[in-house]
Design a protein around this motif. Structure first.
Motif, mmCIF file in Angstrom:
data_model
loop_
_atom_site.group_PDB
_atom_site.id
_atom_site.type_symbol
_atom_site.label_atom_id
_atom_site.label_comp_id
_atom_site.label_asym_id
_atom_site.label_seq_id
_atom_site.Cartn_x
_atom_site.Cartn_y
_atom_site.Cartn_z
ATOM 1 N N SER A 163 0.819 -1.215 0.000
ATOM 2 C CA SER A 163 0.000 0.000 0.000
ATOM 3 C C SER A 163 0.852 1.264 0.000
ATOM 4 C CB SER A 163 -0.935 0.002 1.216
ATOM 5 O OG SER A 163 -0.182 -0.062 2.422
ATOM 6 N N HIS A 164 1.996 1.218 0.688
ATOM 7 C CA HIS A 164 2.888 2.388 0.761
ATOM 8 C C HIS A 164 4.342 1.929 0.696
ATOM 9 C CE1 HIS A 164 -0.097 5.534 1.505
ATOM 10 N NE2 HIS A 164 -0.746 4.621 2.207
ATOM 11 N N PRO A 165 4.798 1.530 -0.483
ATOM 12 C CA PRO A 165 6.187 1.059 -0.603
ATOM 13 C C PRO A 165 7.222 2.125 -0.264
ATOM 14 C CG PRO A 165 5.152 1.319 -2.774
ATOM 15 C CD PRO A 165 4.062 1.441 -1.759
ATOM 16 N N GLU A 166 6.799 3.389 -0.307
ATOM 17 C CA GLU A 166 7.722 4.473 0.043
ATOM 18 C C GLU A 166 8.107 4.458 1.523
ATOM 19 O OE1 GLU A 166 3.580 6.255 0.744
ATOM 20 O OE2 GLU A 166 4.536 4.780 -0.571
ATOM 21 N N LEU A 167 7.378 3.688 2.332
ATOM 22 C CA LEU A 167 7.633 3.647 3.777
ATOM 23 C C LEU A 167 8.393 2.399 4.217
ATOM 24 C CD1 LEU A 167 4.186 4.995 5.067
ATOM 25 C CD2 LEU A 167 6.375 6.219 4.974
ATOM 26 N N LEU B 19 7.910 7.515 8.700
ATOM 27 C CA LEU B 19 6.660 8.219 8.394
ATOM 28 C C LEU B 19 6.893 9.712 8.231
ATOM 29 C CD1 LEU B 19 3.533 7.970 8.073
ATOM 30 C CD2 LEU B 19 3.379 8.530 10.505
ATOM 31 N N LEU B 20 7.591 10.321 9.185
ATOM 32 C CA LEU B 20 7.815 11.768 9.118
ATOM 33 C C LEU B 20 8.904 12.132 8.120
ATOM 34 C CD1 LEU B 20 7.461 12.944 12.824
ATOM 35 C CD2 LEU B 20 5.717 12.630 11.066
ATOM 36 N N LYS B 21 9.770 11.205 7.819
ATOM 37 C CA LYS B 21 10.791 11.451 6.802
ATOM 38 C C LYS B 21 10.136 11.562 5.427
ATOM 39 C CE LYS B 21 14.696 9.427 7.410
ATOM 40 N NZ LYS B 21 15.768 8.397 7.494
ATOM 41 N N VAL B 22 9.179 10.679 5.161
ATOM 42 C CA VAL B 22 8.499 10.675 3.861
ATOM 43 C C VAL B 22 7.378 11.718 3.824
ATOM 44 C CG1 VAL B 22 7.146 9.272 2.248
ATOM 45 C CG2 VAL B 22 9.083 8.255 3.473
ATOM 46 N N TYR B 23 6.702 11.882 4.966
ATOM 47 C CA TYR B 23 5.583 12.828 5.053
ATOM 48 C C TYR B 23 5.856 13.858 6.164
ATOM 49 C CZ TYR B 23 3.081 9.347 2.266
ATOM 50 O OH TYR B 23 2.700 8.462 1.276
ATOM 51 N N PRO B 24 6.798 14.766 5.950
ATOM 52 C CA PRO B 24 7.154 15.733 7.003
ATOM 53 C C PRO B 24 5.993 16.631 7.403
ATOM 54 C CG PRO B 24 8.149 16.336 4.887
ATOM 55 C CD PRO B 24 7.589 14.957 4.729
ATOM 56 N N HIS C 51 -4.342 9.808 8.723
ATOM 57 C CA HIS C 51 -4.991 8.516 8.985
ATOM 58 C C HIS C 51 -5.188 7.689 7.726
ATOM 59 C CE1 HIS C 51 -5.991 10.749 12.713
ATOM 60 N NE2 HIS C 51 -5.610 9.591 13.222
ATOM 61 N N LYS C 52 -5.333 8.340 6.601
ATOM 62 C CA LYS C 52 -5.421 7.586 5.353
ATOM 63 C C LYS C 52 -4.163 6.740 5.167
ATOM 64 C CE LYS C 52 -6.651 6.329 1.167
ATOM 65 N NZ LYS C 52 -5.529 5.432 0.875
ATOM 66 N N VAL C 53 -3.013 7.331 5.468
ATOM 67 C CA VAL C 53 -1.750 6.616 5.311
ATOM 68 C C VAL C 53 -1.589 5.542 6.383
ATOM 69 C CG1 VAL C 53 0.777 6.825 5.329
ATOM 70 C CG2 VAL C 53 -0.628 8.581 4.205
#
Length: 359
Positions: A70-74, A118-123, A158-160
């Motif tokens: 669902s979120h390979p970036e994480l 999480l915060l690295k990808v979505y600051p 919350h979606k993420v």
């Protein structure tokens, strides 16, 4: 006559075992997920050490150590594959062990000088973007930085995180999820454009309930650590194993079906009674102090014996917690590195020895 005596002794052993199981509905073990290279050793540990000790619950701290679709970036480096996870699931099924995966939600979004995935990808999810990570972390510090939190009121967070929660629960075929939520020092920050000025207890409780209600859609239960629900000032327990920023008032606001994992490592504080009397089911969690673990186990037995019929079922049991990481713990357990008297390995052995002697 000999057969009668043998049958009687067998019946007595069964009754003792049932009594132990009645006291400790949850006989848990909490550890980080192993690296892929230690997966077979970890499965061996499940089969040869957890199962014979009658461990029936494995809380596995995953965070970003899984190859999320669902979120390979994480995904963190070296993360477990779905095939790896299914090997753990199969081992636990063979031994009637319930798996509960954990991803830290709300707090623990950084560690020392490193921001978490999480915060690295979505600051933009950061509750305190004005607090910069130091090159060399020290405590105490002027910013009151222990671990960063995500902002619970950010419209996209919350979606993420719920995508991650749903995927990891499906992968582990789990009927419960552990959200962590311990040691939340940053919440309702004065500089947050969404949270500033809001009641910290309500913010915390609303986040617990939001996660709990989401899990309920798939008939799953929420587990959390209990420290933020204890008043650190009134009890004298302090800022680590209890709250000093008023989140403790959330205890009267959260859903009553949330499982509380009540950890105390420095002293065997008897806060399980507090949670039970607030209508919450509770599990007591030691770490590496052997004497504390034995005392906490005996306390749990006594709490249950002395409880009313209403309170009795809320005393769920015990759970050993491991914080050194799975690979390090396994190396110590199997003698590849030294240990000390008060160690996670010795505490684990002492705890389940005490549980399995319950009469």
């Amino acid at each position: 006559m000999k057969k009668v005596i043998i049958s009687f002794l067998f019946l007595c052993s069964v009754l003792v075992q049932l009594k132990a199981q009645d006291v400790f509905q949850t006989r848990g073990f909490c550890i980080a997920a192993p690296s892929a290279k230690q997966l077979n050793t970890f499965i061996k540990f499940i089969e040869e050490e957890l199962a014979p000790r009658k461990v029936n619950t494995l809380v596995l701290r995953i965070d970003f150590n899984y190859q999320f679709k669902s979120h390979p970036e994480l995904i963190d480096g070296g993360a477990l594959t779905n095939q790896d996870v299914k090997k753990i699931v199969a081992a636990c099924k063979r031994n009637q062990i319930r798996i509960i995966p954990q991803i830290n939600l709300l707090g623990h979004q950084s560690w020392a000088s490193t921001v978490g995935k999480l915060l690295k990808v979505y600051p933009e999810f950061d509750e305190t973007p004005h607090v910069k990570m130091p090159e060399k972390y020290e405590w105490p510090n002027a910013d009151g930085l222990y671990c960063k939190s995500y902002c619970p009121l950010h419209p996209d967070v919350h979606k993420v995180v719920f995508d991650l929660v749903d995927e990891i629960c499906d992968a582990f075929e789990a009927d419960a999820f552990h959200a962590g939520m311990d040691e939340v020092f940053y919440i309702g920050d004065d500089k947050c454009p969404r949270c500033s000025g809001l009641n910290k207890a309500e913010l915390y409780a609303n986040e617990v309930n939001k996660i709990s209600n989401h899990l309920a859609l798939t008939k799953r239960q929420l587990w959390i650590w209990g420290d933020r629900l204890i008043d650190g000032k009134t009890t004298g327990i302090g800022a680590w194993e209890a709250s000093m920023n008023n989140t403790h008032q959330a205890i009267d606001l959260i859903n009553k079906n949330v499982m509380i994992c009540d950890w105390h490592y420095e002293r065997p504080d008897q806060t399980a009674v507090y949670f039970a009397m607030k209508g919450l089911s509770v599990i007591t969690c030691p770490w590496k102090n052997v004497n504390n673990a034995v005392a906490q186990t005996r306390d749990m037995i006594n709490f249950k014996k002395a409880a009313t019929s209403t309170l009795k079922p809320r005393y769920e049991g015990m759970m050993q917690t491991i914080w050194s990481g799975a690979d390090s713990f396994l190396a110590e357990f199997y003698g590849q590195k030294g240990t000390s008297e008060n160690s996670e390995v010795n505490c684990f052995k002492a705890l389940f020895n005490e549980i399995n002697q319950t009469k």
